[in-house]
Design a protein around this motif. Sequence first.
Motif, PDB file in Angstrom:
ATOM      1  N   CYS A 130       0.846  -1.191   0.000  1.00 10.65           N
ATOM      2  CA  CYS A 130       0.000   0.000   0.000  1.00 10.65           C
ATOM      3  C   CYS A 130       0.885   1.246   0.000  1.00 10.65           C
ATOM      4  O   CYS A 130       1.767   1.386   0.851  1.00 10.65           O
ATOM      5  CB  CYS A 130      -0.912  -0.007   1.229  1.00 10.65           C
ATOM      6  N   ASN A 172       1.367   3.147   3.298  1.00  9.64           N
ATOM      7  CA  ASN A 172       1.752   2.456   4.529  1.00  9.64           C
ATOM      8  C   ASN A 172       2.746   3.192   5.435  1.00  9.64           C
ATOM      9  O   ASN A 172       2.634   3.103   6.648  1.00  9.64           O
ATOM     10  CB  ASN A 172       2.148   0.993   4.258  1.00  9.64           C
ATOM     11  N   CYS A 206       0.508   5.504   7.483  1.00  9.93           N
ATOM     12  CA  CYS A 206      -0.800   5.043   7.940  1.00  9.93           C
ATOM     13  C   CYS A 206      -0.777   4.687   9.424  1.00  9.93           C
ATOM     14  O   CYS A 206       0.067   3.923   9.876  1.00  9.93           O
ATOM     15  CB  CYS A 206      -1.227   3.824   7.129  1.00  9.93           C
ATOM     16  N   CYS A 229      -7.922  -0.591   0.691  1.00 16.22           N
ATOM     17  CA  CYS A 229      -7.274  -0.711   1.990  1.00 16.22           C
ATOM     18  C   CYS A 229      -7.548  -2.103   2.516  1.00 16.22           C
ATOM     19  O   CYS A 229      -8.676  -2.586   2.462  1.00 16.22           O
ATOM     20  CB  CYS A 229      -7.842   0.340   2.939  1.00 16.22           C
ATOM     21  N   TRP A 230      -6.504  -2.732   3.010  1.00 12.07           N
ATOM     22  CA  TRP A 230      -6.643  -4.121   3.458  1.00 12.07           C
ATOM     23  C   TRP A 230      -7.564  -4.251   4.666  1.00 12.07           C
ATOM     24  O   TRP A 230      -8.075  -5.327   4.943  1.00 12.07           O
ATOM     25  CB  TRP A 230      -5.274  -4.716   3.780  1.00 12.07           C
ATOM     26  N   LEU A 231      -7.786  -3.163   5.367  1.00 18.38           N
ATOM     27  CA  LEU A 231      -8.684  -3.232   6.522  1.00 18.38           C
ATOM     28  C   LEU A 231     -10.069  -3.728   6.125  1.00 18.38           C
ATOM     29  O   LEU A 231     -10.807  -4.263   6.938  1.00 18.38           O
ATOM     30  CB  LEU A 231      -8.837  -1.845   7.162  1.00 18.38           C
TER      31      LEU A 231
HETATM   32  S1  SF4 Z   1      -4.331  -0.063   6.683  1.00 13.65           S
HETATM   33 FE1  SF4 Z   1      -5.079   0.335   4.634  1.00 13.65          FE
HETATM   34  S2  SF4 Z   1      -4.344   2.350   4.184  1.00 13.65           S
HETATM   35 FE2  SF4 Z   1      -3.215   1.708   5.948  1.00 13.65          FE
HETATM   36  S3  SF4 Z   1      -1.384   0.861   5.074  1.00 13.65           S
HETATM   37 FE3  SF4 Z   1      -2.794  -0.829   5.296  1.00 13.65          FE
HETATM   38  S4  SF4 Z   1      -3.821  -0.931   3.368  1.00 13.65           S
HETATM   39 FE4  SF4 Z   1      -2.813   1.010   3.404  1.00 13.65          FE
END
Ligand code: SF4
Lengths: 330, 345
Positions: free
Chosen positions: B304, B307, B310, B334-336
């Motif tokens: 990402c 990252n 973040c 976003c992996w969330l």
């Molecule tokens: S949580 Fe989401 S936005 Fe943050 S680094 Fe991971 S993928 Fe990217």
Amino acid sequence: MAAYILRRLMQAVIVMLAVGFIAFGMFNFVGDPVTNFIGQDATPEDHERMRAALGLDQPFYVQYARFAANAAQGEFGTSYRLGMKVSAVLAERLPATLELVFAAAAISILVGVPLGVYTGIHRYGLLSRAFLTFSLVGISLPTFLIGILLILVFSVILGWLPSFGRGQVVPVGWWSTGYLTQSGLRSLILPAITLGLFQTTLIMRLVRAEMLEVLRTDYIKFARARGLTERAINFGHALKNTMVPVITIMGLQIGGLIAFAIITETVFQWPGMGLLFLQAIQYADVPVMSCYLILVAMMFVLINLAVDLLYYAVDPRLRADRGAVRGRQV
Amino acid sequence: MSAMDHPTVILPRETRPRANQPLLQVENLVVEFPTRRGVLRAIDDVSFHIDPGEVLGVVGESGAGKSLTGASIIGLLEPPGRIAGGRIFLDGSRIDDLPPEKLRRIRGKQIGAIFQDPLTSLNPLYSVGRQLVETITTHLDMNQAEARRRAIDLLAEVGIPAPERRIDHYPHQFSGGMRQRVVIALALCANPRLIIADEPTTALDVSIQAQIIALLKRLCRDHGTAVMLITHDMGVIAETADRVAVMYAGRIAEVGPVRQVIKHALHPYTVGLMGSIPSVGVDRARLAQIDGAMPRLNAIPEGCAFNPRCPKVFDRCRVERPDLIPQGPTAVSCWLYDRKEARRG
Ligand code: SF4
Ligand SMILES: Nc1ncnc2c1ncn2[C@@H]1O[C@H](COP(=O)(O)OP(=O)(O)OP(=O)(O)O)[C@@H](O)[C@H]1O
Ligand SMILES: [Mg+2]
């Protein structure tokens, strides 16, 4: 508009008065005019009488005023060398120089502007690079060398064109033109190219640089975004903006052509004012020199005036004082 | 009707079925700049669409790739920049691979553009009337008199007083706000279906910005014109856009309906972006609450792109790159929001 022209005219008059002053000064600093007239072996009395007859005993400013008044009427006295009226001598040579300069200017504009536009648009093209390399030659070779090389190739080796003189001329009123006879035109080709080559390459490089500059501007990007044709963008929008600064330089260049003509006229024995001027220097023929100086200065001034007017016609922002006051509103 | 009924139909160009399709569809767009030290990827796999008559806001920090995306759509990327991948469809037909002359006919006619600086978008040597008329006659089948009539109508429509007189004036005779109105009139000349407005008010006086945005909004609503509105101003987006795309480092972080994204931002970057807006209408809101800066193109991190900055980063973010994941009406990269993560968490 009228105020603008009037302002320019005032400036022109001041410039001419200054140049006239230098030309006038030459009479006093280059040789002794009295001796020039009556020779070395005259008695001191003769000398004094001649001084009085020439008005040289009068105060400086009176002399200058008289010189300026005479000059304004085209009266420069008599050539020491030729024994003819200077105005007549120069009038005879003027057409030759002006026709040469006009031809050279026409070549430099008609060739230089299109080449500049082409190399500006096709920036990385092979042909553009060739033109640019070639133009380096035109800029770096001295004029007399170009003239001699052209004579060598086209007159001596190939025998196509005459190497000196103006060919046959025909009178049109008091003007004598070489434009109307075949030999006149043939004689014109080599000197005109010689004189015009430097300006051609200069104009080409200038137009190219301006073109590149203009093509990067926001209004060209916006013109593209409006979907206008390449043609309309390059020639309608870009070229016109390019011409605003280029016109000034071209005006100066044409003035320069008149001055540079001295060399070309010498190489080709072209019977113009430049050749006459060079001969006048050799003989310290002060009236001819000063008249040439004033004439050339006058042409510079006239060309500048024309450039200013052209500017005014091209750029609406200069016309601001007329419309903007009325037009400016939020 | 099955495909077998027309086995020999060969479509001349790649087209899509017409039924309620988006006006503009950008798929996996990649824009690259070849440089001496390798290829810089400025737009990396960007996909979005704009529906007919819709206003799509595009926000993101400086250098996120907003302008390049707009320029790619109208085919005006400046060399050496080039579209290195992806496809762009207008009304279902592909436009990114059209020859330059065909693309030129689309510019101004189907897709209008408005740039940031109204002071320099107009050619100073021609009257605004001439510039309007030439644009009209380029795209519409009108003679000079008809085009001039239309030009006057357009000037009136964008709110320029005394258009019959003003049409013959030169750009320097207009104020900045008035010039931007002329620019809008120029973009509307051929009644395009889409307008790409790249920070159309940034250069203007704050007091005039709102007027211009309101004008743009009204005109596009009246004409049914869709807008891709690129701006730094979340306030403008909130008031004007239907949907918003948030860009980060050449990618789309989040895209969805404006209310949704503003009230319930999903992507940590968007959350920070919203948090940094003290109040609606304040221009150039920056990422005050997120430490660090957007990476340079030659140093975009693995996984990402966000990252390093973040607050919610976890291991997977540093190795795998998230694609847009649908979350109700919104999509977020976003992996969330990946189902696997949701199960795990
Ligand atoms: S949580 Fe989401 S936005 Fe943050 S680094 Fe991971 S993928 Fe990217
Ligand atoms: N000619 C170029 N060569 C290399 N990189 C470029 C070039 N033009 C743009 N870029 C890069 O592409 C990226 C995206 O640029 P873009 O102009 O689209 O940003 P933006 O989101 O519009 O920013 P801003 O808000 O400042 O207008 C930037 O990182 C920029 O450095
Ligand atoms: Mg930008």
